[in-house]
Design a protein around this motif. Structure first.
Motif, short mmCIF file in Angstrom:
data_model
loop_
_atom_site.label_atom_id
_atom_site.label_comp_id
_atom_site.label_asym_id
_atom_site.label_seq_id
_atom_site.Cartn_x
_atom_site.Cartn_y
_atom_site.Cartn_z
N VAL A 60 -105.50 -34.41 -53.76
CA VAL A 60 -106.61 -34.59 -54.71
C VAL A 60 -107.52 -35.67 -54.14
CG1 VAL A 60 -107.26 -35.40 -57.03
CG2 VAL A 60 -105.26 -33.92 -56.74
N TRP A 61 -108.83 -35.44 -54.30
CA TRP A 61 -109.88 -36.36 -53.81
C TRP A 61 -110.96 -36.33 -54.86
CZ3 TRP A 61 -109.78 -39.32 -49.46
CH2 TRP A 61 -110.98 -39.79 -48.95
N ASN A 62 -111.10 -37.39 -55.65
CA ASN A 62 -112.03 -37.31 -56.77
C ASN A 62 -113.47 -37.65 -56.40
OD1 ASN A 62 -111.98 -40.17 -56.76
ND2 ASN A 62 -111.85 -40.30 -58.98
N VAL A 82 -111.01 -37.25 -64.30
CA VAL A 82 -110.56 -37.58 -62.94
C VAL A 82 -111.75 -37.57 -61.97
CG1 VAL A 82 -109.24 -36.68 -60.96
CG2 VAL A 82 -108.16 -36.88 -63.22
N GLN A 83 -112.64 -36.61 -62.14
CA GLN A 83 -113.78 -36.49 -61.23
C GLN A 83 -114.85 -37.55 -61.47
OE1 GLN A 83 -114.07 -34.85 -58.44
NE2 GLN A 83 -112.02 -34.08 -58.80
N ASN A 84 -114.95 -38.07 -62.69
CA ASN A 84 -116.06 -38.94 -63.03
C ASN A 84 -115.70 -40.39 -63.34
OD1 ASN A 84 -118.38 -37.06 -62.92
ND2 ASN A 84 -117.13 -35.96 -64.39
N HIS A 120 -118.37 -39.83 -53.43
CA HIS A 120 -119.59 -40.63 -53.51
C HIS A 120 -119.55 -41.83 -52.56
CE1 HIS A 120 -123.05 -42.68 -55.18
NE2 HIS A 120 -122.30 -43.73 -55.42
N HIS A 121 -118.44 -42.55 -52.54
CA HIS A 121 -118.38 -43.79 -51.77
C HIS A 121 -118.05 -43.59 -50.29
CE1 HIS A 121 -119.07 -46.50 -55.10
NE2 HIS A 121 -118.32 -45.69 -55.83
#
Length: 149
Positions: free
Chosen positions: A36-38, A18-20, A43-44
């Motif tokens: 949830v915020w992956n 989920v994170q990657n 990054h974006h």
């Protein structure tokens, strides 16, 4: 060597995925509070998970029209079906920077978004998750082709 239960390993793998994954994943409750915020979103967007989780989506991104977005979530909650936002309807939901500014001439990331129901064991939909796909390459090619006509 410590042996971990298989369920723990699978849970760890799921969190890692989920994170990657190269896809934005955001879980919202019915009040549009972020659950949830992956890593893709961090990054974006430049917004850290700890700054997003527990906050209203509209506080984080005040440019999102609340009434319009809530209408998009209605079939997800009421019918338990998916809803979609394509870059052709609205170039982006989340104003994110284009991470390939040299090879792609866009000031922001074009996005295709799917709103997916998250069912409780009872079948009730209390939350939804957004999957956010970077559609910048596709959008730029199509808009360039249209400008040549």
């Amino acid at each position: 060597m410590i042996s971990l239960p298989a369920e723990f390993e699978q849970f760890h793998w799921m969190v890692d995925m989920v994170q990657n994954v190269d896809l934005g994943l955001v879980v919202l409750d019915r009040d549009c509070q972020v659950q949830v915020w992956n890593g893709f979103m961090t990054h974006h967007s430049g917004i850290q998970a700890h700054d997003a989780i527990g906050k209203s989506l509209f506080d984080i991104f005040p440019e999102i029209p609340q009434e319009w977005f809530r209408l998009k979530t209605k079939p997800v909650y009421d019918l338990g079906c998916r809803s979609f936002i394509t870059w052709q309807q609205r170039p982006y939901l989340f104003k994110c920077r284009n991470v390939r500014p040299v090879t792609q001439q866009a000031d922001f990331m074009y996005q295709n978004i799917t709103l997916n129901p998250m069912r409780m064991p009872t079948g009730e939909v209390r939350s939804l998750f957004l999957s956010i796909q970077d559609a910048t390459s596709e959008a730029l090619v199509l808009t360039q082709q249209q400008s040549l006509k």
